[in-house]
Structures are given as structure tokens and as C-alpha cells.
Scaffold this motif. Structure first.
Motif, PDB file in Angstrom:
ATOM      1  N   THR A 126       0.834  -1.200   0.000  1.00  0.00           N
ATOM      2  CA  THR A 126       0.000   0.000   0.000  1.00  0.00           C
ATOM      3  C   THR A 126       0.872   1.254   0.000  1.00  0.00           C
ATOM      4  O   THR A 126       0.358   2.363   0.094  1.00  0.00           O
ATOM      5  CB  THR A 126      -0.918   0.028   1.237  1.00  0.00           C
ATOM      6  N   ASP A 127       2.185   1.074  -0.129  1.00  0.00           N
ATOM      7  CA  ASP A 127       3.127   2.182  -0.153  1.00  0.00           C
ATOM      8  C   ASP A 127       3.343   2.620  -1.602  1.00  0.00           C
ATOM      9  O   ASP A 127       3.812   1.831  -2.434  1.00  0.00           O
ATOM     10  CB  ASP A 127       4.458   1.754   0.473  1.00  0.00           C
ATOM     11  N   ALA A 128       3.015   3.862  -1.908  1.00  0.00           N
ATOM     12  CA  ALA A 128       3.076   4.334  -3.294  1.00  0.00           C
ATOM     13  C   ALA A 128       4.501   4.283  -3.848  1.00  0.00           C
ATOM     14  O   ALA A 128       4.719   3.911  -5.017  1.00  0.00           O
ATOM     15  CB  ALA A 128       2.523   5.750  -3.389  1.00  0.00           C
ATOM     16  N   GLU A 129       5.477   4.647  -3.044  1.00  0.00           N
ATOM     17  CA  GLU A 129       6.868   4.637  -3.520  1.00  0.00           C
ATOM     18  C   GLU A 129       7.322   3.212  -3.821  1.00  0.00           C
ATOM     19  O   GLU A 129       7.981   2.957  -4.832  1.00  0.00           O
ATOM     20  CB  GLU A 129       7.783   5.295  -2.486  1.00  0.00           C
ATOM     21  N   ALA A 130       6.972   2.267  -2.954  1.00  0.00           N
ATOM     22  CA  ALA A 130       7.318   0.867  -3.196  1.00  0.00           C
ATOM     23  C   ALA A 130       6.603   0.340  -4.429  1.00  0.00           C
ATOM     24  O   ALA A 130       7.150  -0.464  -5.198  1.00  0.00           O
ATOM     25  CB  ALA A 130       6.949   0.024  -1.977  1.00  0.00           C
ATOM     26  N   ALA A 131       5.372   0.812  -4.651  1.00  0.00           N
ATOM     27  CA  ALA A 131       4.610   0.388  -5.825  1.00  0.00           C
ATOM     28  C   ALA A 131       5.271   0.867  -7.107  1.00  0.00           C
ATOM     29  O   ALA A 131       5.366   0.119  -8.097  1.00  0.00           O
ATOM     30  CB  ALA A 131       3.183   0.918  -5.739  1.00  0.00           C
ATOM     31  N   LEU A 132       5.759   2.110  -7.101  1.00  0.00           N
ATOM     32  CA  LEU A 132       6.415   2.640  -8.296  1.00  0.00           C
ATOM     33  C   LEU A 132       7.717   1.910  -8.585  1.00  0.00           C
ATOM     34  O   LEU A 132       8.162   1.841  -9.739  1.00  0.00           O
ATOM     35  CB  LEU A 132       6.661   4.143  -8.136  1.00  0.00           C
ATOM     36  N   ALA A 133       8.341   1.344  -7.552  1.00  0.00           N
ATOM     37  CA  ALA A 133       9.571   0.567  -7.736  1.00  0.00           C
ATOM     38  C   ALA A 133       9.271  -0.890  -8.081  1.00  0.00           C
ATOM     39  O   ALA A 133      10.182  -1.643  -8.443  1.00  0.00           O
ATOM     40  CB  ALA A 133      10.425   0.635  -6.478  1.00  0.00           C
ATOM     41  N   GLY A 134       8.013  -1.297  -7.969  1.00  0.00           N
ATOM     42  CA  GLY A 134       7.633  -2.682  -8.238  1.00  0.00           C
ATOM     43  C   GLY A 134       6.837  -2.821  -9.513  1.00  0.00           C
ATOM     44  O   GLY A 134       7.199  -2.236 -10.538  1.00  0.00           O
ATOM     45  N   THR A 135       5.743  -3.579  -9.472  1.00  0.00           N
ATOM     46  CA  THR A 135       4.927  -3.812 -10.661  1.00  0.00           C
ATOM     47  C   THR A 135       3.457  -3.573 -10.353  1.00  0.00           C
ATOM     48  O   THR A 135       3.024  -3.662  -9.203  1.00  0.00           O
ATOM     49  CB  THR A 135       5.091  -5.253 -11.195  1.00  0.00           C
ATOM     50  N   MET A 136       2.710  -3.280 -11.408  1.00  0.00           N
ATOM     51  CA  MET A 136       1.275  -3.055 -11.286  1.00  0.00           C
ATOM     52  C   MET A 136       0.544  -4.383 -11.428  1.00  0.00           C
ATOM     53  O   MET A 136       0.980  -5.271 -12.172  1.00  0.00           O
ATOM     54  CB  MET A 136       0.796  -2.104 -12.379  1.00  0.00           C
ATOM     55  N   VAL A 137      -0.586  -4.517 -10.742  1.00  0.00           N
ATOM     56  CA  VAL A 137      -1.417  -5.710 -10.890  1.00  0.00           C
ATOM     57  C   VAL A 137      -2.290  -5.533 -12.133  1.00  0.00           C
ATOM     58  O   VAL A 137      -2.973  -4.517 -12.269  1.00  0.00           O
ATOM     59  CB  VAL A 137      -2.301  -5.915  -9.645  1.00  0.00           C
ATOM     60  N   PRO A 138      -2.272  -6.486 -13.070  1.00  0.00           N
ATOM     61  CA  PRO A 138      -3.071  -6.317 -14.283  1.00  0.00           C
ATOM     62  C   PRO A 138      -4.570  -6.446 -14.016  1.00  0.00           C
ATOM     63  O   PRO A 138      -4.998  -7.204 -13.143  1.00  0.00           O
ATOM     64  CB  PRO A 138      -2.577  -7.435 -15.206  1.00  0.00           C
ATOM     65  N   LEU A 139      -5.342  -5.696 -14.778  1.00  0.00           N
ATOM     66  CA  LEU A 139      -6.794  -5.785 -14.726  1.00  0.00           C
ATOM     67  C   LEU A 139      -7.227  -7.189 -15.137  1.00  0.00           C
ATOM     68  O   LEU A 139      -6.813  -7.695 -16.175  1.00  0.00           O
ATOM     69  CB  LEU A 139      -7.388  -4.760 -15.694  1.00  0.00           C
ATOM     70  N   GLY A 140      -8.043  -7.839 -14.315  1.00  0.00           N
ATOM     71  CA  GLY A 140      -8.524  -9.172 -14.682  1.00  0.00           C
ATOM     72  C   GLY A 140      -7.450 -10.241 -14.652  1.00  0.00           C
ATOM     73  O   GLY A 140      -7.588 -11.279 -15.316  1.00  0.00           O
ATOM     74  N   ASP A 141      -6.368  -9.967 -13.924  1.00  0.00           N
ATOM     75  CA  ASP A 141      -5.301 -10.956 -13.740  1.00  0.00           C
ATOM     76  C   ASP A 141      -4.723 -11.428 -15.085  1.00  0.00           C
ATOM     77  O   ASP A 141      -4.226 -10.612 -15.848  1.00  0.00           O
ATOM     78  CB  ASP A 141      -5.815 -12.115 -12.889  1.00  0.00           C
ATOM     79  N   ALA A 142      -4.806 -12.704 -15.407  1.00  0.00           N
ATOM     80  CA  ALA A 142      -4.178 -13.226 -16.623  1.00  0.00           C
ATOM     81  C   ALA A 142      -4.761 -12.579 -17.880  1.00  0.00           C
ATOM     82  O   ALA A 142      -4.046 -12.357 -18.865  1.00  0.00           O
ATOM     83  CB  ALA A 142      -4.343 -14.748 -16.692  1.00  0.00           C
ATOM     84  N   LYS A 143      -6.053 -12.257 -17.861  1.00  0.00           N
ATOM     85  CA  LYS A 143      -6.671 -11.629 -19.035  1.00  0.00           C
ATOM     86  C   LYS A 143      -6.087 -10.245 -19.277  1.00  0.00           C
ATOM     87  O   LYS A 143      -5.854  -9.845 -20.421  1.00  0.00           O
ATOM     88  CB  LYS A 143      -8.185 -11.555 -18.846  1.00  0.00           C
ATOM     89  N   GLY A 144      -5.848  -9.498 -18.208  1.00  0.00           N
ATOM     90  CA  GLY A 144      -5.248  -8.178 -18.350  1.00  0.00           C
ATOM     91  C   GLY A 144      -3.828  -8.243 -18.875  1.00  0.00           C
ATOM     92  O   GLY A 144      -3.410  -7.405 -19.679  1.00  0.00           O
ATOM     93  N   ALA A 145      -3.075  -9.245 -18.434  1.00  0.00           N
ATOM     94  CA  ALA A 145      -1.715  -9.412 -18.938  1.00  0.00           C
ATOM     95  C   ALA A 145      -1.727  -9.740 -20.432  1.00  0.00           C
ATOM     96  O   ALA A 145      -0.870  -9.277 -21.194  1.00  0.00           O
ATOM     97  CB  ALA A 145      -0.999 -10.507 -18.151  1.00  0.00           C
ATOM     98  N   ALA A 146      -2.721 -10.522 -20.865  1.00  0.00           N
ATOM     99  CA  ALA A 146      -2.846 -10.835 -22.291  1.00  0.00           C
ATOM    100  C   ALA A 146      -3.194  -9.580 -23.096  1.00  0.00           C
ATOM    101  O   ALA A 146      -2.672  -9.372 -24.203  1.00  0.00           O
ATOM    102  CB  ALA A 146      -3.903 -11.915 -22.500  1.00  0.00           C
ATOM    103  N   LEU A 147      -4.074  -8.741 -22.549  1.00  0.00           N
ATOM    104  CA  LEU A 147      -4.392  -7.473 -23.211  1.00  0.00           C
ATOM    105  C   LEU A 147      -3.160  -6.585 -23.312  1.00  0.00           C
ATOM    106  O   LEU A 147      -2.943  -5.906 -24.325  1.00  0.00           O
ATOM    107  CB  LEU A 147      -5.490  -6.746 -22.451  1.00  0.00           C
ATOM    108  N   ALA A 148      -2.342  -6.564 -22.258  1.00  0.00           N
ATOM    109  CA  ALA A 148      -1.116  -5.765 -22.280  1.00  0.00           C
ATOM    110  C   ALA A 148      -0.201  -6.215 -23.405  1.00  0.00           C
ATOM    111  O   ALA A 148       0.411  -5.388 -24.093  1.00  0.00           O
ATOM    112  CB  ALA A 148      -0.402  -5.875 -20.933  1.00  0.00           C
ATOM    113  N   LEU A 149      -0.101  -7.517 -23.616  1.00  0.00           N
ATOM    114  CA  LEU A 149       0.696  -8.061 -24.712  1.00  0.00           C
ATOM    115  C   LEU A 149       0.139  -7.587 -26.055  1.00  0.00           C
ATOM    116  O   LEU A 149       0.891  -7.156 -26.944  1.00  0.00           O
ATOM    117  CB  LEU A 149       0.700  -9.586 -24.647  1.00  0.00           C
ATOM    118  N   MET A 150      -1.182  -7.659 -26.219  1.00  0.00           N
ATOM    119  CA  MET A 150      -1.814  -7.224 -27.461  1.00  0.00           C
ATOM    120  C   MET A 150      -1.504  -5.753 -27.749  1.00  0.00           C
ATOM    121  O   MET A 150      -1.107  -5.393 -28.876  1.00  0.00           O
ATOM    122  CB  MET A 150      -3.325  -7.422 -27.358  1.00  0.00           C
TER     123      MET A 150
END
Length: 327
Positions: free
Chosen positions: A209-233
Motif C-alpha cells: 500500500t506504499d506508493a513509492e514501493a509500488a512505483l519501484a515494483g509492478t502493477m497488478v493487471p486488470l482481470g489478472d491473466a486476461k489483463g496481462a494478455a491485453l497488455a501483450l496485445m
């Protein structure tokens, strides 16, 4: 500092021109930032001013870049943004696509050597107000890991869509393939606020829940695996197809360090009149009516329009931290 929308646009434009932008580019950036703020999209609004100025100060963005367009096929416009802000190149696409789409039935603008595209919904909305159905895809610096992985490969890679609706504002869909836009986390960091759990992971792959740590890490994709597939597209459409940097090669939108991001955008415009029938207007009106006929339902984009109307009446407040950054 509270200003009317025209005053805010003038204030932001004068600021960017004073810091080294050409007059036209400063005005283009200002219109985009004020429009986003007015629509309640604060992650694409005034919160971007400090980082946009940081990029300008170090030459990571060329404030005097002039976009160059070339027709590479009858319905394709290739635009080199020249490592400038994205908005002047997008403005060029929005100006040129309607005539091209009406000649060819559809038209595409492929923008490379670009930067943060802001509220993607605004760009397709402009085309819808010209009677076209439009889509936009954009890549961004790596922030999302492929599903099952931990290393960021994709950007938050927004997708936007708009369609005209007779007698009403266009239907506008604008979404990031992450659960939230990364700009929301930047805004939380600037305000020293926590972010809700479920938005992002830290560098070790743990929920944070730490914004600075989040910016240093990764975002959770929308819809989990489906969101990651959309990101690829979106990555394929807006980087590989366009000839822009992959998200893994794009530098941050949030600082003045390193080379220009060099990301890409793909905008597609369809002329409804080219599809061999005259029922588009009636059909989309019936669809919209069916949605609005249900209690509690609304059309995508309607909340933005309401906020926009309120901002026109009440004006906008430019936060103190932004005013300080402008000094």
C-alpha cells in the motif's frame, strides 16, 4: 490557486513556454493537462506538471519538436513525434484522420518516438465528435509482469474507444490494462498517501500500500491473466507494429533521467458510412437506450462529462506543490 478553465490553460501554456517549449507545443500540452484535470483524471492532469518539466529541463523531451507525418499507405499515416511531448503528434493525427477515413473507409495513425499520451479517451472522443468510431492503443514504460512472472515486461498500456451518439455526448471507454493507471500512484506519492491494497506489488512481488514501493515494483493487471494478455496485445499494436520502443526499453515518464522514452501510439478511425448500410446511428442509439433503461446503469464516459461541466462552472484548483514546481 483557483482558475477558470481558460485561465488554467493559459497559466500552464505560459509555464511550459517559459521553461523552453515552443508556443504551439506549450498550448497543446496545456490543453491536454487541463482537460484531464477537468474530467477528474488527476493522474493525467496537474500532477504531471512537475515530471513533464523535469523531462523538459534535462532534454529527455524536446519541447520544440515538430511532428513529421508521412503517408506510408493509402489509409496509413506514420507520424514521428521527434521525441517531443505526445500531444502535438496526437493533435496532428486527430486533425488528419477524419478526411482520410472518409476517403478510405478507415484510417490509421502510427505515432513513434513519442511520450506519455495522457487521457487516451480524450483523443478518440475528439474523433467521435467528428462522426467517427475510433480506437487508440499506447504503450508505456514497463510496469506489469507477464502473468506468473515477477519482472515488468509490459506498460500499463491504455486502450481507448469512442463512438458518436446522435444528440448526446459520445460513448467513451478508456482503460488501463493495470487495475488502475500508474498516474494515480504517482499522485498518491506526491500527496504522501497510501494506495489501496490490490493495486500494485513491490519489487519482491509482495502486495503493498506504499506508493513509492509500488512505483519501484509492478502493477497488478486488470482481470489478472486476461489483463496481462491485453497488455501483450497493446504492446504489439503500439510498439512492434508502429516501430516504437518496447516497454522494456522505454525510460520512465516520471523523471528527467535517461534517454527519451520513445514509446508509440496507434489510432484507428472508422467511418460508419463506409460499411454498406445506414443503420449505425439507429443501432447504437437502441443499444444506448437499452443500457440507460436499466436503473443505476450509465454509459461509459458520462461521469467525465458531468465533472467537466462542473469544472467549467467552478474552475480548477492548481495544487500548491505544482505552483511551487512552476517557480
Amino acid at each position: 490557486m483557483k482558475l477558470t478553465l481558460p485561465q488554467a490553460t493559459d497559466w500552464v501554456a505560459e509555464l511550459f513556454e517559459r521553461k523552453g517549449c515552443s508556443r504551439d507545443n506549450a498550448r497543446s500540452v496545456a490543453k491536454a493537462l487541463v482537460a484531464a484535470e477537468a474530467d477528474g483524471l488527476k493522474g493525467h492532469g496537474f500532477s504531471r506538471i512537475p515530471t513533464y518539466l523535469a523531462m523538459l529541463a534535462t532534454g529527455k523531451v524536446d519541447g520544440k519538436a515538430v511532428p513529421q507525418a508521412k503517408a506510408t499507405a493509402p489509409s496509413v499515416l506514420s507520424i514521428d513525434a521527434g521525441d517531443g511531448y505526445a500531444y502535438p503528434a496526437i493533435d496532428m493525427a486527430v486533425r488528419e484522420l477524419p478526411a482520410l477515413a472518409r476517403r478510405q473507409g478507415m484510417a490509421v495513425a502510427a505515432i513513434r518516438r513519442s511520450n506519455h499520451c495522457g487521457a487516451a479517451g480524450h483523443h478518440v472522443e475528439a474523433l467521435a465528435r467528428d462522426g467517427l468510431v475510433a480506437m487508440m492503443f499506447a504503450n508505456a514504460p514497463a510496469a506489469i509482469a507477464p502473468w506468473g512472472g515477477r519482472k515488468a515486461i509490459y506498460g500499463t498500456n491504455p486502450i481507448a474507444f469512442a463512438a458518436p451518439l446522435d444528440g448526446a455526448d459520445p460513448v467513451v471507454v478508456d482503460l488501463s490494462v493495470s487495475k488502475v493507471a500508474r498516474g494515480n500512484i504517482l499522485a498518491a506519492k506526491q500527496k504522501q498517501q497510501a494506495i489501496p491494497e490490490g493495486w500494485a506489488l513491490d519489487a519482491d512481488g509482495n502486495a503493498t500500500t506504499d506508493a513509492e514501493a509500488a512505483l519501484a515494483g509492478t502493477m497488478v493487471p486488470l482481470g489478472d491473466a486476461k489483463g496481462a494478455a491485453l497488455a501483450l496485445m497493446v504492446e504489439i499494436l503500439s510498439a512492434c507494429l508502429v516501430g516504437a520502443n518496447l516497454s522494456t526499453d522505454a525510460t520512465s515518464f516520471f523523471d528527467g533521467e535517461g534517454a527519451p522514452p520513445g514509446v508509440g501510439q496507434l489510432i484507428i478511425a472508422f467511418d460508419p458510412a463506409a460499411f454498406g448500410h445506414a443503420s449505425f446511428g439507429a443501432s447504437i442509439a437502441a443499444l444506448a437506450g437499452a443500457i440507460l433503461g436499466q436503473e443505476g446503469a450509465r454509459l461509459p464516459g458520462s461521469r467525465r462529462v458531468a465533472l467537466r461541466s462542473k469544472a467549467k462552472q467552478d474552475g480548477l484548483v492548481i495544487p500548491d506543490e505544482v505552483v511551487r514546481a512552476a517557480a
